[in-house]
Scaffold this motif. Structure first.
Motif, PDB file in Angstrom:
ATOM      1  N   SER A 105      30.301  49.875  40.840  1.00  0.00           N
ATOM      2  CA  SER A 105      29.106  50.413  41.496  1.00  0.00           C
ATOM      3  C   SER A 105      27.943  49.427  41.458  1.00  0.00           C
ATOM      4  CB  SER A 105      28.673  51.718  40.829  1.00  0.00           C
ATOM      5  OG  SER A 105      29.595  52.755  41.104  1.00  0.00           O
ATOM      6  N   PHE A 106      27.954  48.506  40.477  1.00  0.00           N
ATOM      7  CA  PHE A 106      26.785  47.645  40.292  1.00  0.00           C
ATOM      8  C   PHE A 106      27.105  46.153  40.246  1.00  0.00           C
ATOM      9  CE2 PHE A 106      25.831  51.762  38.323  1.00  0.00           C
ATOM     10  CZ  PHE A 106      24.659  52.096  38.990  1.00  0.00           C
ATOM     11  N   ILE A 118      45.177  34.670  46.606  1.00  0.00           N
ATOM     12  CA  ILE A 118      44.363  34.992  45.436  1.00  0.00           C
ATOM     13  C   ILE A 118      44.113  36.492  45.400  1.00  0.00           C
ATOM     14  CG2 ILE A 118      42.228  34.504  46.728  1.00  0.00           C
ATOM     15  CD1 ILE A 118      40.990  33.586  44.052  1.00  0.00           C
ATOM     16  N   GLY A 119      44.135  37.046  44.205  1.00  0.00           N
ATOM     17  CA  GLY A 119      43.824  38.454  44.021  1.00  0.00           C
ATOM     18  C   GLY A 119      42.796  38.611  42.918  1.00  0.00           C
ATOM     19  N   THR A 120      41.855  39.523  43.093  1.00  0.00           N
ATOM     20  CA  THR A 120      40.822  39.759  42.086  1.00  0.00           C
ATOM     21  C   THR A 120      40.680  41.256  41.832  1.00  0.00           C
ATOM     22  OG1 THR A 120      38.990  39.998  43.662  1.00  0.00           O
ATOM     23  CG2 THR A 120      39.525  37.761  42.950  1.00  0.00           C
ATOM     24  N   ASP A 121      40.242  41.583  40.633  1.00  0.00           N
ATOM     25  CA  ASP A 121      39.873  42.973  40.364  1.00  0.00           C
ATOM     26  C   ASP A 121      38.858  42.990  39.235  1.00  0.00           C
ATOM     27  OD1 ASP A 121      40.051  45.771  40.879  1.00  0.00           O
ATOM     28  OD2 ASP A 121      41.171  46.007  39.025  1.00  0.00           O
ATOM     29  N   ILE A 122      37.875  43.864  39.339  1.00  0.00           N
ATOM     30  CA  ILE A 122      36.856  44.045  38.308  1.00  0.00           C
ATOM     31  C   ILE A 122      36.657  45.540  38.109  1.00  0.00           C
ATOM     32  CG2 ILE A 122      34.974  43.831  40.008  1.00  0.00           C
ATOM     33  CD1 ILE A 122      33.256  42.634  37.762  1.00  0.00           C
ATOM     34  N   GLU A 123      36.632  45.964  36.857  1.00  0.00           N
ATOM     35  CA  GLU A 123      36.545  47.390  36.560  1.00  0.00           C
ATOM     36  C   GLU A 123      35.630  47.638  35.368  1.00  0.00           C
ATOM     37  OE1 GLU A 123      37.937  49.635  38.429  1.00  0.00           O
ATOM     38  OE2 GLU A 123      39.427  48.472  39.550  1.00  0.00           O
ATOM     39  N   LEU A 124      35.040  48.826  35.344  1.00  0.00           N
ATOM     40  CA  LEU A 124      34.222  49.291  34.229  1.00  0.00           C
ATOM     41  C   LEU A 124      34.503  50.768  34.038  1.00  0.00           C
ATOM     42  CD1 LEU A 124      31.900  48.624  32.204  1.00  0.00           C
ATOM     43  CD2 LEU A 124      30.316  49.431  33.969  1.00  0.00           C
ATOM     44  N   LEU A 125      34.892  51.155  32.855  1.00  0.00           N
ATOM     45  CA  LEU A 125      35.198  52.558  32.598  1.00  0.00           C
ATOM     46  C   LEU A 125      33.925  53.402  32.599  1.00  0.00           C
ATOM     47  CD1 LEU A 125      37.859  52.268  29.756  1.00  0.00           C
ATOM     48  CD2 LEU A 125      38.258  52.762  32.170  1.00  0.00           C
ATOM     49  N   LEU A 147      49.041  48.399  25.087  1.00  0.00           N
ATOM     50  CA  LEU A 147      47.825  49.198  25.245  1.00  0.00           C
ATOM     51  C   LEU A 147      47.325  49.653  23.882  1.00  0.00           C
ATOM     52  CD1 LEU A 147      45.809  50.701  27.043  1.00  0.00           C
ATOM     53  CD2 LEU A 147      47.488  52.547  27.274  1.00  0.00           C
ATOM     54  N   PHE A 148      46.126  49.155  23.490  1.00  0.00           N
ATOM     55  CA  PHE A 148      45.571  49.494  22.188  1.00  0.00           C
ATOM     56  C   PHE A 148      44.199  50.161  22.277  1.00  0.00           C
ATOM     57  CE2 PHE A 148      48.232  45.687  21.541  1.00  0.00           C
ATOM     58  CZ  PHE A 148      49.188  46.228  20.701  1.00  0.00           C
ATOM     59  N   ASP A 149      43.412  49.774  23.294  1.00  0.00           N
ATOM     60  CA  ASP A 149      42.048  50.273  23.389  1.00  0.00           C
ATOM     61  C   ASP A 149      41.567  50.164  24.835  1.00  0.00           C
ATOM     62  OD1 ASP A 149      41.668  47.543  23.749  1.00  0.00           O
ATOM     63  OD2 ASP A 149      40.826  47.222  21.754  1.00  0.00           O
ATOM     64  N   ASP A 150      40.298  50.464  25.062  1.00  0.00           N
ATOM     65  CA  ASP A 150      39.748  50.420  26.419  1.00  0.00           C
ATOM     66  C   ASP A 150      39.864  49.029  27.029  1.00  0.00           C
ATOM     67  OD1 ASP A 150      39.105  53.012  25.882  1.00  0.00           O
ATOM     68  OD2 ASP A 150      36.936  52.770  26.038  1.00  0.00           O
ATOM     69  N   THR A 151      39.599  48.001  26.220  1.00  0.00           N
ATOM     70  CA  THR A 151      39.637  46.633  26.733  1.00  0.00           C
ATOM     71  C   THR A 151      41.041  46.243  27.166  1.00  0.00           C
ATOM     72  OG1 THR A 151      37.764  45.961  25.346  1.00  0.00           O
ATOM     73  CG2 THR A 151      39.188  44.214  26.182  1.00  0.00           C
ATOM     74  N   SER A 152      42.036  46.563  26.343  1.00  0.00           N
ATOM     75  CA  SER A 152      43.417  46.224  26.721  1.00  0.00           C
ATOM     76  C   SER A 152      43.848  47.026  27.941  1.00  0.00           C
ATOM     77  CB  SER A 152      44.373  46.460  25.550  1.00  0.00           C
ATOM     78  OG  SER A 152      44.372  47.817  25.141  1.00  0.00           O
ATOM     79  N   ASN A 199      29.710  43.939  30.754  1.00  0.00           N
ATOM     80  CA  ASN A 199      30.792  44.613  30.024  1.00  0.00           C
ATOM     81  C   ASN A 199      31.971  45.020  30.903  1.00  0.00           C
ATOM     82  OD1 ASN A 199      29.382  44.491  27.510  1.00  0.00           O
ATOM     83  ND2 ASN A 199      28.138  46.228  28.180  1.00  0.00           N
ATOM     84  N   GLU A 200      32.016  44.538  32.140  1.00  0.00           N
ATOM     85  CA  GLU A 200      33.195  44.770  32.959  1.00  0.00           C
ATOM     86  C   GLU A 200      34.339  43.867  32.473  1.00  0.00           C
ATOM     87  OE1 GLU A 200      29.558  44.382  35.763  1.00  0.00           O
ATOM     88  OE2 GLU A 200      30.473  43.231  34.134  1.00  0.00           O
ATOM     89  N   ILE A 201      35.541  44.255  32.816  1.00  0.00           N
ATOM     90  CA  ILE A 201      36.705  43.391  32.610  1.00  0.00           C
ATOM     91  C   ILE A 201      37.229  43.013  33.992  1.00  0.00           C
ATOM     92  CG2 ILE A 201      39.053  43.216  31.708  1.00  0.00           C
ATOM     93  CD1 ILE A 201      36.970  43.300  29.528  1.00  0.00           C
TER      94      ILE A 201
END
Length: 218
Positions: A105-106, A118-125, A147-152, A199-201
């Protein structure tokens, strides 16, 4: 990941790296009004959503993309013919220039590469996602083990989406049958995942002959 500012005055074709990945939260003021870089139909499309901040982000993302593509192609930003292929992936036919974008959103991520996909993706929970439910639907057995946490979770998700976008497919059915790491190796690709300023990944997937050393920010 090495982060570098993208100085507007230095953006010339001969100065650009093989892989150009740009992170932004708005359009550079030095370039003027972002709508001046868009077609009339794009302005209508990207202003149509109910989420006003996201509308602004999408406009800034598209304007940044068109500005960068104009440098690669030598064609004025508004007149690069961006079409959508049968998988919903935007492209410029017969240009030899490949690109991909993603946004929250931002914030947004723009990737441009000559002579290679090329492929890209950016996400924020947001905080209300059911990660267990999503992982059971979308992750392979090996991915669930990592899968261990939000970051992974975001690393696995963004890498998978970037891979599918690099392949020209976008999200598809039976995601749990797709093991990103195995396909990246099998198809001779490189994958990069990194944390962004807000703080996006994000993840970027490209052909293995190319090395992503820096992400630029505007």
């Amino acid at each position: 990941m090495n982060w570098q500012p993208l100085y507007i005055s230095n953006v010339k074709k001969e100065n650009l790296p093989e892989i150009l990945v740009v992170y932004g939260t708005g359009f550079p003021k030095e370039l003027g009004i972002p709508e001046n870089f868009l077609t009339h139909s794009e302005i209508i499309k990207f202003n149509s959503g109910k989420n006003k901040p996201q509308n602004s982000t999408r406009i800034a993302c598209r304007a940044t993309l068109r500005w960068l593509l104009s440098i690669y192609t030598g064609i004025s930003p508004k007149y690069n013919q961006i079409i959508v292929n049968c998988f919903g992936k935007p492209c410029i036919p017969d240009s030899g220039v490949f690109f991909n974008v993603s946004h929250t959103s931002f914030s947004f991520l723009v990737g441009v590469l000559v002579s290679g996909r090329i492929g890209t993706d950016i996400e924020l929970l947001k905080g209300d996602e059911n990660l267990q439910e999503i992982s059971e639907y979308a992750f392979s057995g090996n991915e669930e083990k990592a899968l261990f946490d939000d970051t992974s979770f975001l690393k696995i998700w963004t890498q998978k989406e970037a891979l599918l976008k690099a392949a020209g497919l976008g999200l598809t059915n039976n995601l749990q049958n797709i093991d990103s790491d195995k396909l990246i190796t099998k198809w001779g690709l490189n994958a990069y995942s990194f944390s962004c300023p807000n703080n996006e990944i994000a993840s970027v997937v490209v052909r293995a002959k190319y090395q992503l050393e820096s992400v630029y920010f505007i």
